[in-house]
Design an enzyme around this catalytic site. Structure first.
Site, PDB file in Angstrom:
ATOM      1  N   ASP A 240       0.852  -1.179   0.000  1.00 37.91           N
ATOM      2  CA  ASP A 240       0.000   0.000   0.000  1.00 37.91           C
ATOM      3  C   ASP A 240       0.902   1.247   0.000  1.00 37.91           C
ATOM      4  OD1 ASP A 240      -3.258   0.404   1.551  1.00 37.91           O
ATOM      5  OD2 ASP A 240      -2.166   1.714   0.179  1.00 37.91           O
TER       6      ASP A 240
ATOM      7  N   GLU B 290     -10.600   6.540   4.426  1.00 38.93           N
ATOM      8  CA  GLU B 290      -9.627   5.937   5.335  1.00 38.93           C
ATOM      9  C   GLU B 290      -9.758   6.457   6.757  1.00 38.93           C
ATOM     10  OE1 GLU B 290      -6.640   5.783   1.571  1.00 38.93           O
ATOM     11  OE2 GLU B 290      -5.872   4.999   3.451  1.00 38.93           O
TER      12      GLU B 290
END
Ligand code: GLC
Length: 604
Positions: free
Chosen positions: A285, A489
């Protein structure tokens, strides 16, 4: 010179081996490097044989860039990559998680939580195919989707990116992969990456593994589970992704029993690659390697050796890529990272590039340009909106249903923060990383839809925060649309889960005076006070529907039936969380699978 790797008729594994044998260590490490477009230069792409570029959320050529501008940008980077010594094409990646959502004018589909409410695998596949076309139309090859997290706690800021809290619903919706990449032939080798052709993209199942099961839903947190539970709850969807030929898998920022996934050789290599037989590549990521140390990014050599040795093949660096390449070179030359690990990573990356046909077709297909935001795709998105709506209440008594509403009513009041806000109804990952407010792209708000659908004699009054004066007027009924602002997020982590912008008060003040349908635009269930639910005549959970607001009025005015069922348990209060079916303390306001219809209540 016999260049097997350039021969499109040679077996892919021969092409991989031949090309690998010609590569220097620097070129191999270049292929393992993914950089953000804002730091990419044609010179570096060429000299370092960089393997991949990405657009971070909202990283666009310029505001309102057209598909052709995107394709020009990607092709320019590609041209530089092809000028490298071995001419290895790059792959350009983007988060097209509900349509090609960074691109102005692209079709924006409902976010995954709404698709989970449909439980419609065929719809997911068709959305995948449409998304792939709108991504390839912009010259982009690689889509960091689908998110196949199983969201066990709605306090998690990424609940909206998940299809459900129920593993089997998530498993069913992995069919989107055969839309994005195309469907492999029946005898296709298990675990091998598949991309059908130029109208398809390289997909990315994420985030492996257990990202949706962290304690208290804390983003990038710690998932405390036995291996058996991790496997049965969170890993199961990956078996479906792998069996459908998913080409890449993204490691999770989160930890399992205190061990960060990006450092977990057991899960990334022994399980994912060895036991499950995954033969595509594992990508990190964003700056995930930096998160392996405190302060972030300190002792970067340790971060790199830990993650690459654990099984990360391509690193989304994405900014300080020269340091990454220098440090990994040092680590290989010092023996801390074996060449065999590097070769395995590069083989996987090259395999995906060959499978995707990029050596044959490295540039964009300009014949696709007009497909971005086309009518056909918007009709598909509208169908998805219809099927995603969940009817939680219809009438103050079942014998007297409130919906469907009469579109020819004399006077309708429309109110609420989310009635006329396209950015709000699209949610995060739209136009920018965490979304925006207002006319951020091209689409139809719920108010637009009501105005378009209402009868010629019908008066539609809109007042976002209706005054007592407005409420004193005469109306046939009111439609109040409230909900969450967009987020992404960690920005979306939320313990309270109350309807923002005083949404409950707005509903109450209107429902006290006028027969009211309340519509909630949110990425997850939110607190519904009993007295609010009591006051309204009907209540719909609409999730994050995207650009096609007509999908809401199609059902509200009775042209279509309600089909949606809750993909997430609707808790009574947040102190019950986490609460999932099977727990003996399972006492929801509405259970997983709940959903009324015009004809009869659907059993979960
Ligand atoms: C983000 C997300 C991931 C996304 C990546 C690239 O931090 O965790 O889902 O694909 O970075 O934007």
């Amino acid at each position: 010179m016999d260049c097997t790797y350039k021969n499109p008729n040679a077996p892919i594994e021969d092409r991989v081996k031949d090309l690998l044998s010609r590569m220097t260590l620097q070129e191999k490490i270049g292929q393992m490097t993914q950089i953000e477009r804002s730091v990419a230069t044609p010179a570096d792409l060429k000299s370092f044989s960089i393997g991949s570029i990405l657009s971070a959320g909202g990283s666009v050529p310029f505001q309102k860039a057209l598909p052709a501008d995107w394709a020009d940008m990607v092709d320019k980077f590609q041209q530089a990559a092809l000028e490298s010594r071995l001419g290895i094409p790059l792959i350009y990646g983007i988060d097209a998680v509900h349509g090609n959502n960074s691109v102005y004018g692209a079709t924006i589909f409902p976010h995954n939580v709404g698709l989970g409410a449909t439980r419609d695998a065929d719809l997911a596949q068709r959305i995948g195919a449409a998304t792939a076309l709108e991504v390839r139309a912009t010259g982009i090859h690689y889509d960091f989707a689908p998110c196949v997290a199983v969201c066990r706690d709605p306090r998690w800021g990424r609940c909206f990116e998940c299809y459900s809290e129920d593993t089997n619903i998530v498993r069913k919706m992995t069919s989107i992969i055969t839309g994005l990449q195309g469907k492999p032939p029946a005898d296709y080798p298990k675990g091998y990456p598949f991309v059908a052709g130029r109208n398809n993209v390289i997909a990315c199942a994420k985030h492996f593994v257990g990202d949706g099961g962290t304690e208290k839903g804390i983003n990038e947190g710690n998932t405390i589970l036995s291996y058996d539970d991790l496997e049965s709850i969170h890993m199961a969807p990956y078996l479906d992704c792998i069996s459908q030929g998913v080409s890449t898998i993204m490691a999770s920022y989160s930890s399992w029993n205190g061990r960060q996934l990006h450092a977990d050789h057991f899960l990334l290599t022994e399980i994912l690659k060895d036991k499950l037989g995954f033969k595509g590549f594992v990508i990190s990521d964003w700056e995930a390697l930096d998160r392996l140390t405190e302060p972030r990014g300190s002792n970067y050599c340790y971060c790199i050796s830990t993650a690459v040795n654990a099984g990360v093949d391509m690193v989304m660096v994405p900014l300080r890529y020269k340091q990454f390449m220098d440090d990994l070179t040092f680590l290989v030359e010092s023996g801390e990272v074996l060449m065999s690990r590097i070769d395995d990573a590069v083989e996987r990356i090259l395999r995906v590039k060959f499978v995707a046909g990029l050596f044959e077709y490295p540039f964009s297909d300009r014949s696709l340009l007009d497909i971005v935001g086309c009518k056909l795709h918007r009709e598909l998105a509208r169908e998805a909106v219809r099927k995603s709506l969940v009817l939680l209440k219809n009438g103050k008594n079942p014998e007297n249903p409130f919906l469907p509403l009469d579109r020819t009513a004399k006077r309708i009041l429309v109110a609420g923060s989310h009635a006329d806000n396209l950015g709000y109804q699209c949610g995060g990952w739209t136009s920018t990383w965490f979304g925006g407010s207002g006319r951020i792209t091209i689409g139809t708000t719920i108010l637009d839809a009501i105005r378009e659908s209402a009868g010629d004699e019908t008066e539609v009054i809109y007042d976002e925060y209706p005054s007592t004066n407005t409420l004193a007027g005469q109306y046939s009924f009111a439609i109040v649309v409230v909900g969450e602002p967009p987020y992404a997020e960690t920005l979306g982590d939320n313990k309270e889960l109350v309807i923002p912008f005083n949404g409950s008060d707005i509903i109450s003040s209107v429902a006290d005076k006028i027969p009211t349908l309340a519509i909630l635009i949110s990425g997850r269930p939110l607190v519904l006070e009993p007295q609010v639910l009591e006051k309204v005549d009907a209540f719909i959970a609409a999730w994050l529907p995207g650009t096609e607001g007509r999908g809401v009025t199609d059902v509200v005015f009775g042209d279509f039936e309600f089909e949606g069922r809750l993909p997430m348990t609707w808790f009574r209060s947040n102190d019950q969380l986490p609460m999932n079916p099977g727990q003996n303390s399972y006492d929801p306001l509405f259970p997983l699978g709940f959903g009324l219809t015009y004809n009869k209540e659907k059993k979960p």
